[in-house]
Design a protein around this motif. Structure first.
Motif, PDB file in Angstrom:
ATOM      1  N   ILE A 172      -8.438 -10.570  76.447  1.00 47.69           N
ATOM      2  CA  ILE A 172      -7.027 -10.662  76.815  1.00 47.69           C
ATOM      3  C   ILE A 172      -6.796  -9.917  78.125  1.00 47.69           C
ATOM      4  N   MET A 173      -7.403  -8.745  78.246  1.00 48.83           N
ATOM      5  CA  MET A 173      -7.218  -7.955  79.457  1.00 48.83           C
ATOM      6  C   MET A 173      -7.760  -8.702  80.676  1.00 48.83           C
ATOM      7  N   LEU A 174      -8.891  -9.371  80.516  1.00 44.54           N
ATOM      8  CA  LEU A 174      -9.474 -10.145  81.606  1.00 44.54           C
ATOM      9  C   LEU A 174      -8.548 -11.282  82.027  1.00 44.54           C
ATOM     10  N   LEU A 175      -7.973 -11.986  81.071  1.00 43.78           N
ATOM     11  CA  LEU A 175      -7.092 -13.105  81.387  1.00 43.78           C
ATOM     12  C   LEU A 175      -5.810 -12.653  82.080  1.00 43.78           C
ATOM     13  N   VAL A 176      -5.245 -11.539  81.634  1.00 43.00           N
ATOM     14  CA  VAL A 176      -4.035 -11.017  82.287  1.00 43.00           C
ATOM     15  C   VAL A 176      -4.364 -10.579  83.711  1.00 43.00           C
ATOM     16  N   ASN A 177      -5.517  -9.950  83.884  1.00 39.55           N
ATOM     17  CA  ASN A 177      -5.948  -9.527  85.206  1.00 39.55           C
ATOM     18  C   ASN A 177      -6.170 -10.720  86.138  1.00 39.55           C
ATOM     19  N   LEU A 178      -6.794 -11.769  85.628  1.00 44.28           N
ATOM     20  CA  LEU A 178      -7.011 -12.972  86.437  1.00 44.28           C
ATOM     21  C   LEU A 178      -5.695 -13.658  86.785  1.00 44.28           C
ATOM     22  N   GLY A 179      -4.771 -13.684  85.858  1.00 46.91           N
ATOM     23  CA  GLY A 179      -3.453 -14.268  86.138  1.00 46.91           C
ATOM     24  C   GLY A 179      -2.715 -13.508  87.221  1.00 46.91           C
ATOM     25  N   LEU A 180      -2.827 -12.198  87.201  1.00 45.64           N
ATOM     26  CA  LEU A 180      -2.210 -11.382  88.239  1.00 45.64           C
ATOM     27  C   LEU A 180      -2.886 -11.618  89.581  1.00 45.64           C
ATOM     28  N   GLY A 181      -4.201 -11.753  89.570  1.00 40.43           N
ATOM     29  CA  GLY A 181      -4.943 -11.972  90.807  1.00 40.43           C
ATOM     30  C   GLY A 181      -4.674 -13.321  91.445  1.00 40.43           C
ATOM     31  N   LEU A 182      -4.359 -14.328  90.638  1.00 32.26           N
ATOM     32  CA  LEU A 182      -4.084 -15.650  91.192  1.00 32.26           C
ATOM     33  C   LEU A 182      -2.752 -15.713  91.934  1.00 32.26           C
ATOM     34  N   CYS A 183      -1.889 -14.749  91.698  1.00 32.41           N
ATOM     35  CA  CYS A 183      -0.561 -14.778  92.308  1.00 32.41           C
ATOM     36  C   CYS A 183      -0.381 -13.763  93.424  1.00 32.41           C
ATOM     37  N   THR A 184      -1.378 -12.931  93.675  1.00 30.70           N
ATOM     38  CA  THR A 184      -1.232 -11.902  94.703  1.00 30.70           C
ATOM     39  C   THR A 184      -2.159 -12.176  95.872  1.00 30.70           C
ATOM     40  N   PRO A 185      -1.672 -11.938  97.093  1.00 27.89           N
ATOM     41  CA  PRO A 185      -2.541 -12.111  98.262  1.00 27.89           C
ATOM     42  C   PRO A 185      -3.636 -11.056  98.262  1.00 27.89           C
ATOM     43  N   PRO A 186      -4.722 -11.228  98.917  1.00 30.27           N
ATOM     44  CA  PRO A 186      -5.118 -12.284  99.854  1.00 30.27           C
ATOM     45  C   PRO A 186      -5.775 -13.494  99.197  1.00 30.27           C
ATOM     46  N   VAL A 187      -6.080 -13.444  97.902  1.00 29.70           N
ATOM     47  CA  VAL A 187      -6.778 -14.550  97.255  1.00 29.70           C
ATOM     48  C   VAL A 187      -5.825 -15.450  96.479  1.00 29.70           C
ATOM     49  N   GLY A 188      -4.568 -15.137  96.422  1.00 32.03           N
ATOM     50  CA  GLY A 188      -3.602 -15.796  95.560  1.00 32.03           C
ATOM     51  C   GLY A 188      -3.465 -17.285  95.768  1.00 32.03           C
ATOM     52  N   THR A 189      -4.363 -18.043  95.166  1.00 30.34           N
ATOM     53  CA  THR A 189      -4.348 -19.487  95.359  1.00 30.34           C
ATOM     54  C   THR A 189      -3.072 -20.121  94.816  1.00 30.34           C
ATOM     55  N   CYS A 190      -2.577 -19.627  93.700  1.00 30.26           N
ATOM     56  CA  CYS A 190      -1.325 -20.182  93.147  1.00 30.26           C
ATOM     57  C   CYS A 190      -0.154 -19.925  94.092  1.00 30.26           C
ATOM     58  N   LEU A 191      -0.142 -18.762  94.701  1.00 35.71           N
ATOM     59  CA  LEU A 191       0.912 -18.427  95.655  1.00 35.71           C
ATOM     60  C   LEU A 191       0.855 -19.341  96.874  1.00 35.71           C
ATOM     61  N   PHE A 192      -0.341 -19.543  97.418  1.00 37.52           N
ATOM     62  CA  PHE A 192      -0.479 -20.382  98.607  1.00 37.52           C
ATOM     63  C   PHE A 192      -0.155 -21.847  98.315  1.00 37.52           C
ATOM     64  N   VAL A 193      -0.612 -22.347  97.184  1.00 37.29           N
ATOM     65  CA  VAL A 193      -0.330 -23.737  96.828  1.00 37.29           C
ATOM     66  C   VAL A 193       1.168 -23.924  96.572  1.00 37.29           C
TER      67      VAL A 193
END
Length: 67
Positions: free
Chosen positions: A1-22
């Motif tokens: 669960i901790m890994l999934l929450v961490n990955l979800g946070l990472g997808l929305c924050t720059p510089p790697v935030g692919t969800c944010l950029f899309v």
């Protein structure tokens, strides 16, 4: 669960935030404007991550009901 929450946070924050950029590309919104708008949600996601990390009973509540 901790890994999934961490990955979800990472997808929305720059510089790697692919969800944010899309999302910004689809909505034709500058990234700066989107970041100003959604920063409270980042704080909520960070609080949820800290809660899941340091209070394990939060994420283990449902599995404990089944077992």
């Amino acid at each position: 669960i901790m890994l999934l929450v961490n990955l979800g946070l990472g997808l929305c924050t720059p510089p790697v935030g692919t969800c944010l950029f899309v999302g910004c590309a689809v909505g034709k919104v500058p990234i700066e404007q989107a970041l100003r708008t959604i920063w409270p949600f980042y704080l909520a996601m960070l609080a949820a991550l800290l809660l899941v990390t340091f209070v394990p009973s939060v994420s283990l509540f449902l599995p404990s009901l089944l077992g």
